[in-house]
Design an enzyme around this catalytic site. Structure first.
Site, mmCIF file in Angstrom:
data_model
loop_
_atom_site.group_PDB
_atom_site.id
_atom_site.type_symbol
_atom_site.label_atom_id
_atom_site.label_comp_id
_atom_site.label_asym_id
_atom_site.label_seq_id
_atom_site.Cartn_x
_atom_site.Cartn_y
_atom_site.Cartn_z
ATOM 1 N N ARG A 114 0.711 -1.204 -0.102
ATOM 2 C CA ARG A 114 -0.050 0.093 0.017
ATOM 3 C C ARG A 114 0.655 1.134 -0.062
ATOM 4 O O ARG A 114 0.472 2.333 0.165
ATOM 5 C CB ARG A 114 -1.000 0.159 1.183
ATOM 6 C CG ARG A 114 -1.922 -1.305 1.247
ATOM 7 C CD ARG A 114 -3.084 -1.052 2.316
ATOM 8 N NE ARG A 114 -4.252 -2.079 1.954
ATOM 9 C CZ ARG A 114 -3.993 -3.105 2.779
ATOM 10 N NH1 ARG A 114 -3.129 -3.417 3.668
ATOM 11 N NH2 ARG A 114 -5.017 -4.100 2.765
ATOM 12 N N LYS A 135 3.329 11.412 -11.348
ATOM 13 C CA LYS A 135 2.679 10.358 -12.339
ATOM 14 C C LYS A 135 3.172 9.113 -12.435
ATOM 15 O O LYS A 135 4.381 9.179 -12.890
ATOM 16 C CB LYS A 135 2.143 11.048 -13.430
ATOM 17 C CG LYS A 135 0.890 12.071 -13.682
ATOM 18 C CD LYS A 135 0.596 12.717 -14.812
ATOM 19 C CE LYS A 135 -0.454 13.331 -14.844
ATOM 20 N NZ LYS A 135 -0.741 13.591 -16.448
ATOM 21 N N GLU A 180 9.821 17.781 -24.907
ATOM 22 C CA GLU A 180 9.302 18.152 -23.541
ATOM 23 C C GLU A 180 9.790 19.430 -22.998
ATOM 24 O O GLU A 180 9.056 20.415 -22.514
ATOM 25 C CB GLU A 180 9.517 17.145 -22.400
ATOM 26 C CG GLU A 180 8.841 15.728 -22.703
ATOM 27 C CD GLU A 180 7.158 15.671 -22.574
ATOM 28 O OE1 GLU A 180 6.617 17.010 -22.115
ATOM 29 O OE2 GLU A 180 6.493 14.865 -22.676
ATOM 30 N N LYS A 237 7.209 22.854 -14.233
ATOM 31 C CA LYS A 237 6.334 21.534 -13.839
ATOM 32 C C LYS A 237 5.881 21.808 -12.471
ATOM 33 O O LYS A 237 4.840 21.396 -12.086
ATOM 34 C CB LYS A 237 7.035 20.265 -14.501
ATOM 35 C CG LYS A 237 6.173 19.236 -14.025
ATOM 36 C CD LYS A 237 6.538 18.042 -14.808
ATOM 37 C CE LYS A 237 5.184 16.890 -14.630
ATOM 38 N NZ LYS A 237 5.756 15.719 -15.334
ATOM 39 N N GLU A 267 -4.430 16.929 -11.252
ATOM 40 C CA GLU A 267 -5.051 17.009 -12.625
ATOM 41 C C GLU A 267 -6.320 17.333 -12.766
ATOM 42 O O GLU A 267 -7.106 16.822 -13.766
ATOM 43 C CB GLU A 267 -4.366 16.102 -13.800
ATOM 44 C CG GLU A 267 -4.533 16.631 -15.016
ATOM 45 C CD GLU A 267 -3.627 15.639 -16.190
ATOM 46 O OE1 GLU A 267 -4.573 14.869 -16.740
ATOM 47 O OE2 GLU A 267 -2.638 15.505 -16.275
ATOM 48 N N ARG A 326 -3.288 21.446 -14.306
ATOM 49 C CA ARG A 326 -2.227 20.775 -14.611
ATOM 50 C C ARG A 326 -2.416 20.032 -15.912
ATOM 51 O O ARG A 326 -1.342 19.756 -16.583
ATOM 52 C CB ARG A 326 -2.111 19.449 -13.678
ATOM 53 C CG ARG A 326 -1.024 18.496 -13.743
ATOM 54 C CD ARG A 326 -0.774 17.587 -12.763
ATOM 55 N NE ARG A 326 0.421 16.684 -13.202
ATOM 56 C CZ ARG A 326 1.062 15.695 -12.224
ATOM 57 N NH1 ARG A 326 0.915 15.864 -11.090
ATOM 58 N NH2 ARG A 326 1.882 14.854 -12.776
ATOM 59 N N ASN A 369 -0.184 18.643 -20.758
ATOM 60 C CA ASN A 369 -0.346 17.841 -21.781
ATOM 61 C C ASN A 369 -0.635 18.375 -23.157
ATOM 62 O O ASN A 369 -1.017 17.652 -24.228
ATOM 63 C CB ASN A 369 -1.688 17.144 -21.530
ATOM 64 C CG ASN A 369 -1.613 16.267 -20.251
ATOM 65 O OD1 ASN A 369 -0.676 15.275 -20.040
ATOM 66 N ND2 ASN A 369 -2.499 16.309 -19.371
ATOM 67 N N HIS A 412 0.134 16.024 -26.110
ATOM 68 C CA HIS A 412 0.149 14.686 -25.775
ATOM 69 C C HIS A 412 -1.310 13.893 -25.976
ATOM 70 O O HIS A 412 -0.943 12.586 -26.268
ATOM 71 C CB HIS A 412 -0.046 14.586 -24.331
ATOM 72 C CG HIS A 412 1.338 14.852 -23.625
ATOM 73 N ND1 HIS A 412 2.108 16.112 -23.835
ATOM 74 C CD2 HIS A 412 2.220 14.255 -22.914
ATOM 75 C CE1 HIS A 412 3.228 16.183 -23.268
ATOM 76 N NE2 HIS A 412 3.287 14.849 -22.782
ATOM 77 N N HIS A 437 0.021 10.749 -27.996
ATOM 78 C CA HIS A 437 -0.678 9.410 -27.391
ATOM 79 C C HIS A 437 -1.264 8.532 -28.299
ATOM 80 O O HIS A 437 -1.267 7.203 -28.357
ATOM 81 C CB HIS A 437 -1.479 9.578 -26.280
ATOM 82 C CG HIS A 437 -0.678 9.792 -24.935
ATOM 83 N ND1 HIS A 437 -1.167 10.426 -23.696
ATOM 84 C CD2 HIS A 437 0.846 10.117 -24.666
ATOM 85 C CE1 HIS A 437 -0.204 10.663 -22.698
ATOM 86 N NE2 HIS A 437 0.964 10.531 -23.307
ATOM 87 N N HIS A 485 8.269 8.570 -27.279
ATOM 88 C CA HIS A 485 7.211 9.784 -26.380
ATOM 89 C C HIS A 485 7.544 10.762 -27.017
ATOM 90 O O HIS A 485 6.461 11.744 -27.485
ATOM 91 C CB HIS A 485 7.258 9.414 -25.150
ATOM 92 C CG HIS A 485 6.173 10.418 -24.439
ATOM 93 N ND1 HIS A 485 4.833 10.336 -24.584
ATOM 94 C CD2 HIS A 485 6.623 11.489 -23.536
ATOM 95 C CE1 HIS A 485 4.207 11.282 -23.819
ATOM 96 N NE2 HIS A 485 5.294 12.099 -23.160
#
Length: 336
Positions: free
Chosen positions: A93, A115, A157, A199, A209, A213, A217, A220, A224, A237
């Protein structure tokens, strides 16, 4: 700097078969005397960012008897960092983890912000958690062993931060891209620090997000879709994001949000960085729209896209129609 962030006597270092031979011994020596150090070596590539690979990390942690006081260290690029962070978030956990990013993309983006995720055949990063590292330690010397293609992918990026929230930095990149490509230490440190600072400010305002936030992206959602359609690992990426950013800025210009001339400026900057500026030739507009419809940023059936309200100022819109996307995605052949 590493040892001070480790509180227990157990450590697991997760790396891959490319990075481990270069830096594993240095990391182990920096740990000092530990009762238990487990090395988990993953295969290298986005295609291995899967639930099966994640299960293999759990097998090693449990097999070696790691408890809740263990610290899990991610030594590698974005794939290693994402999957290791997710493992740390889930194991018993949640246990401490530290990011040691060795690629430019990981240093300026994926290692910062918490993330973590693995991919699913139907979508990138669809299974994961928000889980913050105890520390992110960046050694710019690791970039000296980075392949040119990987360096370029990270620069995508870096460029993104200038576009979304720091126009002076964006203009700085236009003047100093040659220094970054030459891997000048001072230029790299400047670019990494400014990127991480941008960032961190955005993440601090919206960790999970729910709002602002999402501006991180930019490009992205398009990117993606490219990665998913091509098969993870075929396009890096950052390469997919580069094309996605150009599409987003072109769409912004079509809406009158930024001058049309800025599209060419970005095009030229991406080319100078060694990045692609056109999608794969087999990507149809319909494929884009289908895959973008599965994106995590779809809310109540409406696709949210990040565009530019002005240079250096991103905005989030949810009123882009399928017809508008189809018109934009009728991509001319490469070179036109």
């Amino acid at each position: 700097m590493l040892a001070r962030h480790i509180t227990g006597s157990q450590v697991a270092i997760v790396s891959n078969e490319t990075v481990s031979p270069l830096y594993m011994d240095r990391v182990r020596s920096a740990l000092g005397e530990r009762k238990l150090v487990t090395e988990v070596i993953l295969p290298d590539g986005e295609q291995f960012k899967t639930l099966d690979t994640l299960a293999g990390i759990f097998d090693r942690l449990m097999g070696d008897g790691h408890n809740r006081t263990t610290t899990v260290i991610a030594l590698g690029g974005g794939v290693v960092g994402d999957i290791t962070g997710f493992a740390a978030a889930c194991y018993q956990r949640g246990v401490n983890f530290i990011q040691l990013p060795t690629t430019l993309l990981a240093q300026v983006d994926s290692s910062v912000g918490g993330k973590t995720a693995v991919n699913h055949p139907m979508g990138k990063n669809m299974i994961g958690a928000f889980y913050q590292p105890r520390a992110v330690l960046i050694d710019t010397n690791t970039l000296q062993t980075l392949p040119e293609r990987e360096l370029a992918a990270g620069l995508a990026e870096v460029i993104k931060y200038g576009l979304i929230c720091d126009e002076p930095f964006y203009r700085w990149l236009q003047e100093h891209m040659h220094r970054l490509l030459a891997r000048e230490e001072a230029a790299l440190a400047e670019a990494i620090e400014r990127s991480c600072s941008s960032k961190a400010q955005v993440v601090a305002a919206d960790e999970r997000e729910g709002g602002i936030r999402a501006i991180l992206n930019l490009g992205h959602t398009f990117g993606h879709a490219i990665e998913t359609a091509q098969g993870y690992g075929q396009w890096l990426h950052g390469e997919a994001v580069a094309v996605g950013m150009l599409l987003a800025v072109e769409l912004s210009a079509r809406r009158g949000l930024v001058p049309a001339s800025e599209v060419q400026v970005l095009h030229d900057l991406l080319v100078a960085a060694g990045l692609p500026v056109r999608p794969p030739v087999d990507m149809t507009p319909e494929t884009f729209i289908e895959l973008m419809g599965r994106d995590k940023k779809v809310v109540d059936g409406r696709l949210r896209l990040v565009l530019l309200a002005a240079m250096g100022q991103a905005c989030i819109v949810d009123d882009v129609s399928a017809d508008e996307l189809l018109a934009r995605l009728e991509i001319p052949p490469a070179g036109t």
